[in-house]
Scaffold this active site. Sequence first.
Site, short mmCIF file in Angstrom:
data_model
loop_
_atom_site.label_atom_id
_atom_site.label_comp_id
_atom_site.label_asym_id
_atom_site.label_seq_id
_atom_site.Cartn_x
_atom_site.Cartn_y
_atom_site.Cartn_z
N GLU A 1 82.99 51.16 -12.70
CA GLU A 1 83.25 52.43 -12.00
C GLU A 1 82.01 52.99 -11.33
O GLU A 1 82.09 53.66 -10.31
CB GLU A 1 83.81 53.46 -12.99
CG GLU A 1 83.99 54.83 -12.37
CD GLU A 1 85.09 55.64 -13.02
OE1 GLU A 1 85.97 55.07 -13.68
OE2 GLU A 1 85.09 56.87 -12.85
N ASP B 1 86.99 53.97 -16.03
CA ASP B 1 87.35 54.76 -17.22
C ASP B 1 88.84 54.59 -17.52
O ASP B 1 89.66 54.45 -16.62
CB ASP B 1 87.04 56.24 -17.01
CG ASP B 1 85.55 56.53 -17.13
OD1 ASP B 1 84.79 55.61 -17.52
OD2 ASP B 1 85.14 57.66 -16.81
N TYR C 1 75.01 60.59 -19.68
CA TYR C 1 75.95 60.97 -18.62
C TYR C 1 76.41 62.44 -18.75
O TYR C 1 76.94 62.82 -19.80
CB TYR C 1 77.14 60.03 -18.71
CG TYR C 1 78.18 60.20 -17.64
CD1 TYR C 1 77.89 59.83 -16.33
CD2 TYR C 1 79.44 60.72 -17.93
CE1 TYR C 1 78.85 59.97 -15.35
CE2 TYR C 1 80.40 60.85 -16.95
CZ TYR C 1 80.10 60.48 -15.66
OH TYR C 1 81.04 60.62 -14.69
#
Length: 587
Positions: free
Chosen positions: A11, A110, A315
Amino acid sequence: MSKETMVILAEKPSLAATITGFLGGKWRGRRLLGYAHYRGRRFVVTSLSGHVLEWWPKNDPGFNHPDYFPDPEEFEVRPLEEKRKFLRAVEYAVSRYAGGRADRVIVATDNDPEGELIGWEVLVWLRKRGKLDEPERARRMRFSAYTKRDILRALEEALRGERVNPSMAYSALARTIADWLYGIPLTRKLSQGSDGIISVGRVQTPTLKLVVKREREREEAKKKRRHYWVLVADTPACRLRTEEKIRDPEKARRLARRIRELEVVRVERERKRVPPPPPFNLTDLQRAAGKILKISPKKALDTAQRLYEEGLITYPRTATNRYPPTFNHDALLRKLERAHPGAMADFRRAGRRGKPVSGKEYDGAHPPITPTGERKRVKDRLGTLAWKLYDLVTRRYLATLSRDAEVLEWKIVARDPDTGTRFVAEGKEVKFEGWYAVYPWEKPKERRMPSVREGQVLRARVRAVKRKEPLPPRYSQSRLVAKMKKLGLGTESTRAEIVKKLFDRGYVKRSGRGMRPTRRGERLIEVMEEKIPELVSVELTRRIEQKMEEISELPPEKARKRMEEVTREVKRAVRRNAKKLDEVRVV
DNA sequence: GCAAGGTC
């Protein structure tokens, strides 16, 4: 055989690098490929950057055509210009290494509907370009954390045949198209003949409404607002005040004149343990940054993003505030000794607790926001603000590993023997600092307990003080973001930006640390409520949301049909309501 | 130029 190569689509670049590492390869940087071997198979890993495509109707006549309402079948994928380079890298990898065969492509986004769509739309695009056969045969890695264990397990399952799930993608596509059909035509309509753009949307408009509603409540409260009086008593021991509101000024003055002494009737003291807060998720980080560093949620996210890109923190777009069971605190603490010695010195003062304090939220992919232990000269590289945010994140992390604080809460109750009027004094004393040593911003203001005993009589000088009922407070930006989260409006990634959009559109203004609507913002909400209540109502939204949720559970063909039904219903509702805006001008 | 959603 085994000459065949599998292409993994991650991703985002950081995840591609992580996966490549777990597979024993070396990542060569953003657009380049990571090559890896795993159990005798060859892999190339390449990366997307979130959505690299968007859905847009084929024959859109443009901004000046507010009466254009496309059907769901008219939507097609088209590249996002600024993401072109990522798309090219993927096209290259898939035709060069996977030979255009879908069963050699592994989607590693995800594991939620939006992630499914991000992967699925790439496959659809590749087929359209003749670079891939049978998208539905593409493989899928489903992991719930970016850990070696999870990633390798997900890869094994992909190799055993786990597929992309078009139904899940259709559910996210329904969300996408519904948002388009609500936002674009109505924005075009309201903007015709207006001064500047008047935008509306599924998320931004209800958010604006929160601000407008709060202002109305304030106006209402202001009209009804009454004064009241309290009595303040100065004694040799301490200052006390009445808790009860006195409405009659004469009575307050009379009491103030008459009361000369107070008898202590109760002395309460309670030693309380105050545990540290859980680790940061984005919303909590944005709130703390707003309170402590006085920056907007958008600024907080942008700054956190830069720290993340430098490898200094994890993140940031996470809802998780729970540590994964595998989190290695000892290793991180050792690294922090060198990365942030100042905070570590305070941490030693705080003392380490047995088990870290952990929250309950988990977004299914990311850990909470913590430092990584990477050692860099943050202030020189990224500036003072980034340093302050890094310091905040590090200290919050250390706080969750620190001992409870101990606080003495005290309260003294006294009364005037004559009139029975009750007075109180209260305060806190920090008896053991614990986590406050490393995270000082939540340390309570201290007030020493005076030494008095029950039955003691204190000389008192009393005066009456006029007070106003407080108004409901305006939303600060970070409180608004927290409220949006509570109401399910927007996502971790979008809330801050949507709040900023309200400013950019001229709907709201700053007022101190709070937000208040402008005339333009107020008018827009008035017009929507008056002319198109159906679109503002919760029922329509609820019904549509419910239907959307079911989509991912249906078999693919039915899922596609249901997606079309639901979005067509949105289209009809919006078209019907848009007519009522024909003669309307907001500003 | 316009939504909301990913990530940069």
